[in-house]
Design a protein around this motif. Structure first.
Motif: not given
Length: 164
Positions: A83-96, A98-101
């Motif tokens: 994904x290039x040019x997304x609006x995701x932020x650190x909080x979104x990365x945390x959610x992503x 954690x779901x993967x883990x």
């Protein structure tokens, strides 16, 4: 019509131009994206055209992905997501992450997200500062996979390695 014949596609590139029928065309193919190995969407110039994904290709590459929501990503079953040019932020990365883990994204082999909102601003990701994630290897809770985390300017890369 090609999708109706259940043909498989190596690569499908979509370049929305803001035409009024784009949503109609997208709706006709969105449930057949499982027939596509590599879907590439080259920016969405029309703010009225926001694709809704009802199936996932093997690989998804979106350039200009500011419309691609966290909800879409969390439901995505692709092996490779860029994904290039997304609006995701650190909080979104945390959610992503954690779901993967927890065992989510069972097909995921590679994830790359580039966003101006991914910053070393003190917001924790997996209870760590963003820079502390660099080169880190994380593991799923069931121990079946590991992922190496790398950072670039405004981006994060996650490479998954399943245990044999």
């Amino acid at each position: 019509m090609l999708f109706d014949q259940q043909l498989e596609f190596k690569r499908l590139t979509i370049c929305p131009k803001g035409e009024k029928d784009e949503n109609l065309y997208w709706n006709q193919i969105s449930n057949k994206l499982g027939l596509v190995d590599d879907l590439r969407i080259m920016s969405v110039a029309n703010p009225g055209f926001i694709p809704v994904f009802t199936s996932s290709p093997q690989e998804i590459n979106i350039f200009g992905s500011d419309w691609f929501t966290l909800e879409y990503l969390l439901a995505c079953t692709s092996t490779t997501i860029r994904l290039e040019g997304s609006h995701f932020c650190n909080k979104d990365l945390d959610v992503i992450l954690r779901k993967w883990k927890a065992g989510g994204f069972s097909n995921l082999e590679y994830l790359w997200i580039r966003s101006q909102n991914i910053t070393n601003n003190g917001t924790k990701v997996l209870e760590m500062n963003l820079m502390d994630l660099v080169g880190n290897v994380i593991q799923t809770e069931d121990g079946s996979k590991t992922a190496t985390i790398n950072l670039s300017l405004g981006g994060i890369e996650v490479s998954v390695t399943p245990f044999e």
